[in-house]
Design an enzyme around this catalytic site. Structure first.
Site, mmCIF file in Angstrom:
data_model
loop_
_atom_site.group_PDB
_atom_site.id
_atom_site.type_symbol
_atom_site.label_atom_id
_atom_site.label_comp_id
_atom_site.label_asym_id
_atom_site.label_seq_id
_atom_site.Cartn_x
_atom_site.Cartn_y
_atom_site.Cartn_z
ATOM 1 C CG ASP A 208 6.001 -30.416 -15.743
ATOM 2 O OD1 ASP A 208 5.170 -29.426 -15.264
ATOM 3 O OD2 ASP A 208 7.163 -30.530 -14.999
ATOM 4 C CG HIS A 213 8.780 -25.649 -16.982
ATOM 5 N ND1 HIS A 213 9.893 -25.587 -16.793
ATOM 6 C CD2 HIS A 213 8.256 -26.263 -16.298
ATOM 7 C CE1 HIS A 213 10.346 -26.492 -15.730
ATOM 8 N NE2 HIS A 213 9.005 -26.838 -15.200
ATOM 9 C CB ILE A 228 13.905 -22.636 -16.370
ATOM 10 C CG1 ILE A 228 12.944 -23.280 -15.205
ATOM 11 C CG2 ILE A 228 14.321 -21.293 -15.611
ATOM 12 C CD1 ILE A 228 13.860 -23.803 -14.009
ATOM 13 N N GLY A 231 13.543 -29.966 -16.510
ATOM 14 C CA GLY A 231 14.708 -30.846 -16.309
ATOM 15 C C GLY A 231 14.447 -31.860 -17.340
#
Ligand SMILES: CCC/C=C/C(=O)SCCNC(=O)CCNC(=O)[C@H](O)C(C)(C)COP(=O)([O-])OP(=O)([O-])OC[C@H]1O[C@@H](n2cnc3c(N)ncnc32)[C@H](O)[C@@H]1OP(=O)([O-])[O-]
Length: 309
Positions: A208, A213, A228, A231
Site C-alpha cells: 500500500d 503514509h 499516518i 489502518g
C-alpha cells in the site's frame, strides 16, 4: 438518478462487474509483512514472533499471520477503483473497517485469483461508505482461502442521493463487521507494543504505497499534521497481540477478524490492546497510550481455546 456517467446512477453501479485481480506472494513477502506489523520489533529472538519471519529449516516453513490475508484486497482500492455512476476523491479516502474470514491456514507462498464485488454503499451526507468484498481462490486447486470485506470512508463523497431518503445498499448479514460493545469489566489480558517512527515506511513495502503514509506534504493536504499509519498495520499489531496472548502463539486458531478504525494512529505511538473473552470470541480494543484514545475496536473468533486459559 442521473443519466450521465459523472452523476450518481444506482442501476449502472449495481450492475457493474468488478474485474478479477491476481495476487502472487512468497515467503519473503510474508516475512516483510510480519516485520511491517512489528514482529520481533521489541525482541529479535521472541519465539512467539520469530516464526513469522524466520525458520531454521527453510523459509517455506515460516508461519503466516492471518492478517496477511488483508493484503490480497489491496489492488482493487489502491490502484484506483473505477465505478460507473459514482465519483469520489481517492486522496480523501480513509480505511473504515476490515472484516476477514479465514477458511484454511494461509500457505507461505501462493498465487491467488480474487473475485471482487460491491458489498455496500451508503450516503452519509458528509461522506460515503463504500464496501468491497474479495474472495481469494488458490490458482490451480481453485480452493477458497479467505474472504475480506473492506469498508472505506470517503470524505466529501456523500450527499449524492436524495437527503430525505439517502441511498443505502448492503448485501451481507447485519451481524458482520459491526462496531462491538466493549465490556465494562477488567480485560482478561493487555498487550502493549510501541510502533517505530519508521513503521509506515516499512509497512508500505507490503503493497500500500499511498503517499498519505509517507509524504508529509500529501498528508497535510489530506488534513493531517504528518503521515499516518496504515489502518491494516494497526490491525496487524492488534491481532498479533491476540494470537500471542489468547491463542498461545498459534496463528491458525484465528477464524474471523473484525475491526473498525476509530481514529488515526501516528507512527511511533504506543499501542495498548485490551482483550476480553466471550465464549470463542475475543473482543478487543486498541488505544494509543500517548493520547489515551481508542483507535481500533473489534472482535476475533477463534477455533478453540488452550486449556490453560
Ligand atoms: C483500504 C486501503 C487504503 C487504506 C487507507 C488507510 O489505511 S487510512 C488510515 C486508517 N484509517 C483511519 O485512520 C480512520 C480512523 N477513523 C476516523 O478517523 C473516523 O472514524 C472517520 C473519519 C472514519 C469517521 O469519523 P466521523 O466523525 O467523520 O464519523 P461519524 O462518527 O460522524 O459517523 C458518520 C457515519 O459514518 C459511520 N462511521 C463512522 N466511523 C466509521 C468507520 N470507521 N467505518 C465505517 N463507518 C463508520 C457512522 O456509523 C456514521 O453512520 P450513522 O451511524 O450515522 O449511520
Amino acid at each position: 438518478m442521473g443519466t450521465s456517467d459523472s452523476e450518481f446512477n444506482s442501476d449502472l453501479l449495481l450492475a457493474h462487474k468488478l474485474p478479477e485481480t491476481r495476487y502472487t506472494y512468497n515467503e519473503r513477502d510474508v516475512a516483510i509483512y510480519a516485520l511491517g506489523i512489528g514482529a520481533c520489533g521489541q525482541d529479535a529472538v521472541d519465539s512467539d514472533e520469530l516464526k513469522f519471519v524466520y525458520h531454521r529449516n527453510g523459509q517455506d516453513l515460516i508461519q503466516v499471520l492471518p492478517t496477511f490475508a488483508s493484503l490480497f484486497t489491496l489492488g482493487s482500492l489502491t490502484e484506483g477503483l473505477d465505478l460507473p455512476g459514482f465519483k469520489y476523491d481517492p486522496s480523501l479516502l480513509l480505511h473504515g473497517q476490515q472484516y476477514i474470514e479465514i477458511y484454511r491456514p494461509l500457505p507461505s507462498k501462493a498465487s491467488l485469483v480474487n473475485k471482487v464485488s460491491l458489498a455496500g454503499l451508503q450516503d452519509k451526507g458528509k461522506a460515503a461508505i463504500l464496501e468491497l468484498e474479495t474472495r481469494s481462490y488458490e490458482e490451480g486447486s481453485g480452493e477458497l482461502l479467505c474472504m475480506n470485506r473492506t469498508t472505506v470512508f470517503l470524505r466529501g463523497a456523500g450527499g449524492f442521493s436524495n437527503s430525505s431518503q439517502p441511498f443505502s445498499y448492503k448485501n451481507y448479514p447485519s451481524n458482520q463487521g459491526l462496531a462491538v460493545k466493549i465490556p465494562q469489566r477488567q480485560p482478561l489480558t493487555v498487550c502493549e507494543e510501541r510502533t517505530q517512527p519508521s513503521q509506515a515506511l516499512l509497512y508500505r513495502l507490503s503493497g500500500d504505497y499511498n503517499p498519505l503514509h509517507s509524504d508529509p506534504e500529501f498528508a497535510k493536504l489530506a488534513g493531517f499534521p504528518r503521515p499516518i499509519l496504515h489502518g491494516l498495520c494497526t490491525l496487524g499489531f492488534a491481532i498479533k497481540a491476540i494470537i500471542k496472548c489468547v491463542c498461545k502463539g498459534d496463528p491458525t486458531a484465528v477464524k474471523t477478524i473484525s475491526g473498525r478504525f476509530l481514529t488515526t494512529v501516528f507512527p511511533g505511538e504506543t499501542l495498548i490492546t485490551e482483550m476480553w473473552l466471550e465464549g470463542l470470541r475475543v473482543i478487543y480494543q486498541t488505544k494509543v497510550k500517548e493520547r489515551n484514545k481508542t483507535v481500533l475496536a473489534g472482535y476475533v473468533d477463534i477455533r478453540g481455546l488452550s486449556s490453560s486459559l
